[in-house]
Design a protein around this motif. Sequence first.
Motif, PDB file in Angstrom:
ATOM      1  N   ASN A 160       0.868  -1.176   0.000  1.00 21.04           N
ATOM      2  CA  ASN A 160       0.000   0.000   0.000  1.00 21.04           C
ATOM      3  C   ASN A 160       0.904   1.224   0.000  1.00 21.04           C
ATOM      4  OD1 ASN A 160      -2.325  -1.545   0.219  1.00 21.04           O
ATOM      5  ND2 ASN A 160      -2.328  -1.446   2.444  1.00 21.04           N
ATOM      6  N   ILE A 161       0.632   2.169  -0.883  1.00 23.38           N
ATOM      7  CA  ILE A 161       1.408   3.410  -0.947  1.00 23.38           C
ATOM      8  C   ILE A 161       0.431   4.564  -0.792  1.00 23.38           C
ATOM      9  CG2 ILE A 161       2.928   4.854  -2.335  1.00 23.38           C
ATOM     10  CD1 ILE A 161       3.864   2.307  -3.748  1.00 23.38           C
ATOM     11  N   SER A 162       0.723   5.451   0.157  1.00 24.83           N
ATOM     12  CA  SER A 162      -0.144   6.603   0.366  1.00 24.83           C
ATOM     13  C   SER A 162       0.700   7.873   0.410  1.00 24.83           C
ATOM     14  CB  SER A 162      -0.962   6.444   1.649  1.00 24.83           C
ATOM     15  OG  SER A 162      -0.110   6.348   2.775  1.00 24.83           O
ATOM     16  N   ASP A 163       0.001   8.986   0.260  1.00 27.80           N
ATOM     17  CA  ASP A 163       0.648  10.291   0.192  1.00 27.80           C
ATOM     18  C   ASP A 163      -0.068  11.230   1.150  1.00 27.80           C
ATOM     19  OD1 ASP A 163       1.931  12.612  -0.582  1.00 27.80           O
ATOM     20  OD2 ASP A 163       1.053  12.688  -2.579  1.00 27.80           O
ATOM     21  N   SER A 164       0.683  11.899   1.998  1.00 32.99           N
ATOM     22  CA  SER A 164       0.133  12.921   2.884  1.00 32.99           C
ATOM     23  C   SER A 164       0.845  14.232   2.562  1.00 32.99           C
ATOM     24  CB  SER A 164       0.327  12.520   4.348  1.00 32.99           C
ATOM     25  OG  SER A 164       1.687  12.550   4.703  1.00 32.99           O
ATOM     26  N   PRO A 165       0.405  15.344   3.103  1.00 36.31           N
ATOM     27  CA  PRO A 165       1.070  16.611   2.787  1.00 36.31           C
ATOM     28  C   PRO A 165       2.556  16.644   3.172  1.00 36.31           C
ATOM     29  CG  PRO A 165      -1.047  17.021   3.812  1.00 36.31           C
ATOM     30  CD  PRO A 165      -0.812  15.544   3.887  1.00 36.31           C
ATOM     31  N   ASP A 166       2.943  15.874   4.195  1.00 31.23           N
ATOM     32  CA  ASP A 166       4.318  15.922   4.681  1.00 31.23           C
ATOM     33  C   ASP A 166       5.197  14.753   4.246  1.00 31.23           C
ATOM     34  OD1 ASP A 166       3.729  18.274   6.024  1.00 31.23           O
ATOM     35  OD2 ASP A 166       3.176  17.234   7.867  1.00 31.23           O
ATOM     36  N   ILE A 223       4.763   3.823   2.750  1.00 28.14           N
ATOM     37  CA  ILE A 223       4.726   2.518   2.095  1.00 28.14           C
ATOM     38  C   ILE A 223       4.510   1.467   3.169  1.00 28.14           C
ATOM     39  CG2 ILE A 223       6.030   0.814   0.760  1.00 28.14           C
ATOM     40  CD1 ILE A 223       7.588   3.128  -0.491  1.00 28.14           C
ATOM     41  N   GLU A 224       3.514   0.610   2.960  1.00 27.14           N
ATOM     42  CA  GLU A 224       3.255  -0.509   3.861  1.00 27.14           C
ATOM     43  C   GLU A 224       3.348  -1.788   3.041  1.00 27.14           C
ATOM     44  OE1 GLU A 224       0.119   1.488   6.963  1.00 27.14           O
ATOM     45  OE2 GLU A 224      -0.663   0.558   5.142  1.00 27.14           O
ATOM     46  N   LEU A 225       4.182  -2.717   3.487  1.00 31.59           N
ATOM     47  CA  LEU A 225       4.427  -3.960   2.772  1.00 31.59           C
ATOM     48  C   LEU A 225       4.027  -5.113   3.682  1.00 31.59           C
ATOM     49  CD1 LEU A 225       7.069  -4.700   0.339  1.00 31.59           C
ATOM     50  CD2 LEU A 225       7.219  -6.122   2.349  1.00 31.59           C
ATOM     51  N   ALA A 226       3.072  -5.934   3.252  1.00 33.11           N
ATOM     52  CA  ALA A 226       2.593  -7.062   4.047  1.00 33.11           C
ATOM     53  C   ALA A 226       3.542  -8.239   3.901  1.00 33.11           C
ATOM     54  CB  ALA A 226       1.190  -7.452   3.615  1.00 33.11           C
ATOM     55  N   ALA A 227       4.234  -8.582   4.984  1.00 33.14           N
ATOM     56  CA  ALA A 227       5.195  -9.690   4.951  1.00 33.14           C
ATOM     57  C   ALA A 227       5.175 -10.428   6.287  1.00 33.14           C
ATOM     58  CB  ALA A 227       6.592  -9.164   4.637  1.00 33.14           C
ATOM     59  N   PRO A 228       4.090 -11.158   6.551  1.00 34.73           N
ATOM     60  CA  PRO A 228       4.014 -11.880   7.823  1.00 34.73           C
ATOM     61  C   PRO A 228       4.991 -13.043   7.877  1.00 34.73           C
ATOM     62  CG  PRO A 228       2.149 -12.423   6.442  1.00 34.73           C
ATOM     63  CD  PRO A 228       2.900 -11.344   5.734  1.00 34.73           C
ATOM     64  N   GLY A 229       5.378 -13.409   9.081  1.00 29.35           N
ATOM     65  CA  GLY A 229       6.270 -14.545   9.278  1.00 29.35           C
ATOM     66  C   GLY A 229       7.741 -14.211   9.167  1.00 29.35           C
ATOM     67  N   PRO A 244       9.967   9.770  -6.034  1.00 34.98           N
ATOM     68  CA  PRO A 244       9.809  11.086  -6.648  1.00 34.98           C
ATOM     69  C   PRO A 244      10.925  12.024  -6.180  1.00 34.98           C
ATOM     70  CG  PRO A 244       8.200  10.784  -4.911  1.00 34.98           C
ATOM     71  CD  PRO A 244       8.923   9.484  -5.056  1.00 34.98           C
ATOM     72  N   GLU A 245      11.180  13.057  -6.953  1.00 35.68           N
ATOM     73  CA  GLU A 245      12.230  14.018  -6.581  1.00 35.68           C
ATOM     74  C   GLU A 245      11.916  14.719  -5.268  1.00 35.68           C
ATOM     75  OE1 GLU A 245      13.085  16.745  -9.723  1.00 35.68           O
ATOM     76  OE2 GLU A 245      13.286  15.153 -11.206  1.00 35.68           O
ATOM     77  N   SER A 246      10.653  14.774  -4.904  1.00 32.42           N
ATOM     78  CA  SER A 246      10.262  15.475  -3.680  1.00 32.42           C
ATOM     79  C   SER A 246      10.542  14.678  -2.410  1.00 32.42           C
ATOM     80  CB  SER A 246       8.783  15.837  -3.744  1.00 32.42           C
ATOM     81  OG  SER A 246       8.003  14.666  -3.915  1.00 32.42           O
ATOM     82  N   ALA A 247      10.921  13.399  -2.516  1.00 31.68           N
ATOM     83  CA  ALA A 247      11.208  12.584  -1.329  1.00 31.68           C
ATOM     84  C   ALA A 247      12.588  12.915  -0.781  1.00 31.68           C
ATOM     85  CB  ALA A 247      11.125  11.107  -1.679  1.00 31.68           C
ATOM     86  N   ASP A 248      12.662  13.057   0.534  1.00 30.14           N
ATOM     87  CA  ASP A 248      13.926  13.329   1.221  1.00 30.14           C
ATOM     88  C   ASP A 248      14.543  11.992   1.632  1.00 30.14           C
ATOM     89  OD1 ASP A 248      16.042  14.279   2.678  1.00 30.14           O
ATOM     90  OD2 ASP A 248      14.855  15.539   4.019  1.00 30.14           O
ATOM     91  N   VAL A 249      15.440  11.459   0.803  1.00 27.02           N
ATOM     92  CA  VAL A 249      15.997  10.117   1.025  1.00 27.02           C
ATOM     93  C   VAL A 249      16.883  10.032   2.267  1.00 27.02           C
ATOM     94  CG1 VAL A 249      15.849   9.446  -1.390  1.00 27.02           C
ATOM     95  CG2 VAL A 249      17.922  10.535  -0.557  1.00 27.02           C
ATOM     96  N   LEU A 291       8.599   8.149   4.244  1.00 23.37           N
ATOM     97  CA  LEU A 291       9.493   8.921   3.385  1.00 23.37           C
ATOM     98  C   LEU A 291       9.080  10.384   3.442  1.00 23.37           C
ATOM     99  CD1 LEU A 291       8.778   6.002   1.845  1.00 23.37           C
ATOM    100  CD2 LEU A 291      10.437   6.946   0.287  1.00 23.37           C
ATOM    101  N   PRO A 292       9.753  11.179   4.262  1.00 24.07           N
ATOM    102  CA  PRO A 292       9.392  12.602   4.364  1.00 24.07           C
ATOM    103  C   PRO A 292       9.633  13.324   3.046  1.00 24.07           C
ATOM    104  CG  PRO A 292      10.896  11.955   6.125  1.00 24.07           C
ATOM    105  CD  PRO A 292      10.846  10.825   5.147  1.00 24.07           C
ATOM    106  N   LYS A 293       8.843  14.358   2.833  1.00 23.27           N
ATOM    107  CA  LYS A 293       9.013  15.196   1.645  1.00 23.27           C
ATOM    108  C   LYS A 293       9.990  16.320   1.970  1.00 23.27           C
ATOM    109  CE  LYS A 293       4.436  14.401  -0.300  1.00 23.27           C
ATOM    110  NZ  LYS A 293       3.166  15.025  -0.710  1.00 23.27           N
TER     111      LYS A 293
END
Length: 146
Positions: A44-50, A54-60, A109-114, A130-132
Amino acid sequence: MTLVKFNPEKKNNVLLPGFNDIFESVLEDNFFSSRRMSNVPSVNISDSPDAYHIELAAPGLRKEDFKVNVERDMLTISTEKKTESSEGDKSYTRREFNYAAFTRSFTLPESADVDRIQASYQEGVLKLHLPKKEEAKAISRQIEIR
């Protein structure tokens, strides 16, 4: 011209009766079907103003099983897990190996602060924050109407 109606319920070919049954019995075997399934976890990938999330389902898995890398604008999440179980004494009556690995890559995206990416693993879900960059944050203000 003659139209021939397709009947998906009819499994045998008229010219080669029983031909499809041979392949179905082999391909529907548990040995083959379990190896054909994809082991890539859902994301699941979501975007907020800030930030981006990323949420990755990996049980076990454990948090030590994950490798999260950033190279240029590519975020890569990977894991490799080997498990081994055996039954019997030194002369093995049964021994099973299990190997599971996956790699997921995402273009950032270029806006992500790696430099400020954070990751946590809890209850079978790997979460990445991933903060912007400051200049990329959406500035919201009320416009006065005259």
